[in-house]
Design a protein around this motif. Structure first.
Motif, short mmCIF file in Angstrom:
data_model
loop_
_atom_site.label_atom_id
_atom_site.label_comp_id
_atom_site.label_asym_id
_atom_site.label_seq_id
_atom_site.Cartn_x
_atom_site.Cartn_y
_atom_site.Cartn_z
N GLY A 171 54.26 -21.01 -23.88
CA GLY A 171 55.08 -19.95 -23.31
C GLY A 171 54.21 -18.76 -22.93
N LEU A 172 54.84 -17.71 -22.44
CA LEU A 172 54.12 -16.50 -22.03
C LEU A 172 53.38 -15.91 -23.23
N HIS A 173 52.11 -15.65 -23.06
CA HIS A 173 51.30 -15.13 -24.16
C HIS A 173 51.69 -13.69 -24.49
N ALA A 174 51.79 -13.40 -25.78
CA ALA A 174 52.19 -12.06 -26.21
C ALA A 174 51.16 -10.99 -25.85
N ASP A 175 49.94 -11.41 -25.52
CA ASP A 175 48.92 -10.44 -25.11
C ASP A 175 49.17 -9.90 -23.71
N GLU A 176 50.02 -10.58 -22.94
CA GLU A 176 50.35 -10.07 -21.60
C GLU A 176 51.11 -8.76 -21.73
N HIS A 177 50.89 -7.86 -20.78
CA HIS A 177 51.52 -6.54 -20.79
C HIS A 177 52.76 -6.60 -19.91
N THR A 178 53.93 -6.60 -20.53
CA THR A 178 55.18 -6.70 -19.79
C THR A 178 55.77 -5.32 -19.50
N ILE A 179 56.81 -5.30 -18.68
CA ILE A 179 57.54 -4.06 -18.44
C ILE A 179 58.03 -3.49 -19.77
N ALA A 180 58.53 -4.36 -20.64
CA ALA A 180 59.04 -3.91 -21.94
C ALA A 180 57.92 -3.33 -22.80
N ASP A 181 56.77 -4.00 -22.84
CA ASP A 181 55.62 -3.46 -23.57
C ASP A 181 55.27 -2.07 -23.07
N HIS A 182 55.23 -1.93 -21.75
CA HIS A 182 54.82 -0.67 -21.15
C HIS A 182 55.78 0.47 -21.52
N LEU A 183 57.06 0.21 -21.36
CA LEU A 183 58.04 1.27 -21.61
C LEU A 183 58.21 1.55 -23.11
N LYS A 184 58.13 0.52 -23.92
CA LYS A 184 58.21 0.73 -25.37
C LYS A 184 57.07 1.62 -25.85
N SER A 185 55.89 1.47 -25.26
CA SER A 185 54.72 2.24 -25.68
C SER A 185 54.87 3.73 -25.40
N ILE A 186 55.83 4.09 -24.53
CA ILE A 186 56.04 5.51 -24.23
C ILE A 186 57.42 5.98 -24.71
N GLY A 187 57.95 5.28 -25.70
CA GLY A 187 59.14 5.77 -26.38
C GLY A 187 60.47 5.25 -25.92
N TYR A 188 60.49 4.22 -25.09
CA TYR A 188 61.74 3.66 -24.60
C TYR A 188 62.34 2.68 -25.61
N ALA A 189 63.67 2.67 -25.70
CA ALA A 189 64.39 1.57 -26.35
C ALA A 189 64.43 0.42 -25.35
N THR A 190 64.22 -0.81 -25.81
CA THR A 190 64.14 -1.95 -24.91
C THR A 190 65.01 -3.10 -25.42
N ALA A 191 65.69 -3.77 -24.52
CA ALA A 191 66.53 -4.92 -24.91
C ALA A 191 66.52 -5.95 -23.80
N CYS A 192 66.49 -7.22 -24.21
CA CYS A 192 66.68 -8.35 -23.30
C CYS A 192 68.00 -8.99 -23.67
N VAL A 193 68.89 -9.10 -22.69
CA VAL A 193 70.19 -9.74 -22.90
C VAL A 193 70.36 -10.78 -21.80
N GLY A 194 70.29 -12.08 -22.18
CA GLY A 194 70.48 -13.12 -21.18
C GLY A 194 69.49 -14.26 -21.32
N LYS A 195 69.28 -14.95 -20.21
CA LYS A 195 68.39 -16.12 -20.17
C LYS A 195 66.93 -15.68 -20.22
N TRP A 196 66.16 -16.27 -21.11
CA TRP A 196 64.75 -15.90 -21.29
C TRP A 196 63.84 -16.86 -20.52
N HIS A 197 63.70 -18.06 -20.97
CA HIS A 197 62.99 -19.14 -20.29
C HIS A 197 61.49 -18.91 -20.11
N LEU A 198 60.90 -18.22 -21.10
CA LEU A 198 59.45 -18.03 -21.10
C LEU A 198 58.83 -18.53 -22.40
N GLY A 199 59.57 -19.39 -23.09
CA GLY A 199 59.12 -19.92 -24.37
C GLY A 199 60.18 -19.66 -25.43
#
Length: 470
Positions: free
Chosen positions: A113-141
């Motif tokens: 699946g997608l390696h956790a070392d990749e920098h995602t939109i969620a990683d980026h926004l979480k690092s600057i104080g955002y609350a982040t949620a995924c709701v729905g189909k994932w399909h990356l592992g």
């Protein structure tokens, strides 16, 4: 005698009030600097499957309202025409091949699946104080090491892969789609063993697919409401209209010919509920909402699939119908209302654009997206090319400006043991439907585009990063 302001109660209360006011304005200013982001990502929805994109059979008043209050993107692409690669590209800003997610879709027995070392939109926004949620189909592992909470999301609720897949080995499932399945909606729970996850735990097996679109929206609304006073990122990848198709009983149309139409109109109603929540909470002026699809329509399933309208072919192909998708961007006061652009853009551009909007730096890992915030008010775009890879990750073409070059070699089989490569050159400005092959009449253009295609692919191949493997 030294004056002590805190010893004077009225003065102390004045200072406390002043500090409170400063704090409130500081928080408000910070919120304005950190707008909210909502990405709604449907599955297998065609270019023509919205009223605002020309559908004359599907009513989508809520998404049409988004378009009337925002901006349509009519030349918006996904970098692959199937699920897993397309989703990897959106979240990482990279071609699927760069992050090792280019070889078709994942299945319940897949060990990567997608390696956790990749920098995602969620990683980026979480690092600057955002609350982040995924709701729905994932399909990356579907392993814990690859699920959303390993990729920058605070929480996850959804189906880990496609809704036509069975836990744990993909065996024993019904053949889909069919008119019989649509007529017997009980097969949503009797015909499939598709799991529903809360974070990393299965909480429903099988999930009731009749209610999943509405339940995703309920969770999305809960998240937005709970985080209305701080910046948030909501990624809402709907499982529908990927087959098999199901809807709640109260919106069900028993006519199988209307199955796809019914599902899209239900999605539209649920989008309307979420958008109304954003408006009711007073978040409109500080929220970007992006609506698009992961690839083109699954045309072989006829009225269980969608329409690419004027575009050629659909899901699973590198023609325009497979990878050019409907897109609406909405941000009152930031994106002009009732506008449209043909700017050359892609889901890969969302991560760098969000970084630019939040005035933050991306890590040094190379990505393939561009900051397209200039397209909010003009047709000028930094993107001038895009590579096209097959559903199985084979290099097939490139678009540069308005010119698109494709070389497609069919798979070998018993009937065709030595398939011949079919080569195409199209001018999309004059031939959106890719009907006029200019391959023979413009050999210099063909040579230039092929050389650039190979050069760009070589760089990606050389610098590709690994997937996570079990």
């Amino acid at each position: 005698m030294k004056f002590d302001p805190l010893a004077n109660p009225p003065f102390a209360r004045f200072i406390a009030c002043l500090l409170l006011i400063v704090s409130v304005f500081s928080v408000a200013a910070e919120a304005q600097e950190k707008p909210n982001f909502i990405v709604i990502f449907t599955d297998d929805q065609g270019y023509n499957d919205l009223g605002c994109f020309g559908s004359e059979t599907i009513a989508t008043p809520n998404i049409d309202r988004m378009a009337s209050e925002g901006r349509k993107y009519t030349s918006f692409y996904v970098p692959c025409s199937v699920c897993s690669p397309s989703r990897a590209a959106l979240l990482t800003g990279c071609y699927p091949k760069r992050v090792g997610m280019h070889k078709h879709v994942l299945f319940p027995l897949s060990d990567h699946g997608l390696h956790a070392d990749e920098h995602t939109i969620a990683d980026h926004l979480k690092s600057i104080g955002y609350a982040t949620a995924c709701v729905g189909k994932w399909h990356l592992g579907h392993q814990p090491e690859t699920l959303p909470r390993a990729q920058g999301f605070d929480s996850y609720f959804g189906i880990p892969y496609s809704n036509d897949m069975n836990h744990p080995d993909n065996k024993g499932k019904l053949k889909a789609p069919s008119d019989e399945l649509w007529l017997d909606q009980k097969t949503a729970v009797t015909g499939w063993k598709t799991p529903l996850l809360q974070n990393e735990e299965i909480v429903e097996l099988p999930v009731d697919q009749r209610t999943i679109t509405r339940r995703y929206t309920d969770k999305a609304i809960d998240f937005v409401t709970s985080n209305k006073d701080k910046p948030f990122f909501l990624y809402l990848p709907h499982s529908m209209p990927h087959i098999p198709l199901y809807v709640p009983e109260d919106v069900y149309d028993p006519n199988p010919k209307n199955a796809y139409k019914c599902v899209i109109e239900h999605i539209d109603a649920e989008v309307g509920r979420l958008m109304q929540t954003v408006r009711d909470l007073g978040l409109s002026e500080n929220t970007y909402v992006i609506y698009t699809s992961d690839n083109g329509p699954w045309l072989q399933f006829k009225h269980h699939g969608g329409s690419a309208g004027p575009l050629r072919a659909g899901k699973g192909t590198t023609f325009e119908g497979g990878q050019r998708v409907p897109c609406v961007m909405w941000a009152p006061g930031r994106i002009p209302a009732g506008t449209s652009t043909d700017a050359f853009t892609s889901t890969m551009d969302l991560l760098p654009t969000i970084a630019a909007i939040t005035n933050t730096e991306l890590p040094e890992n190379r990505i393939d997206g561009f900051d397209i915030s200039s397209t909010f008010n003009s047709d000028d775009t930094p993107r001038d090319e895009m590579l096209f890879y097959s559903a199985n990750g084979r290099l097939q073409g490139i678009r540069s400006g308005d010119m698109k070059y494709l070389e497609i070699t069919p798979r070998k089989n018993k009937k065709n043991p030595n398939p011949k490569t079919r080569t195409h050159l199209f001018n999309l400005a004059d031939d959106l439907g890719e009907q006029q092959n200019l391959f023979k009449s413009e050999p210099e253009t063909v040579a230039t585009l092929k050389a650039r295609m190979l050069e760009a692919d070589e760089e990606i191949t050389t610098n590709a990063r690994p997937v996570w493997r079990k």
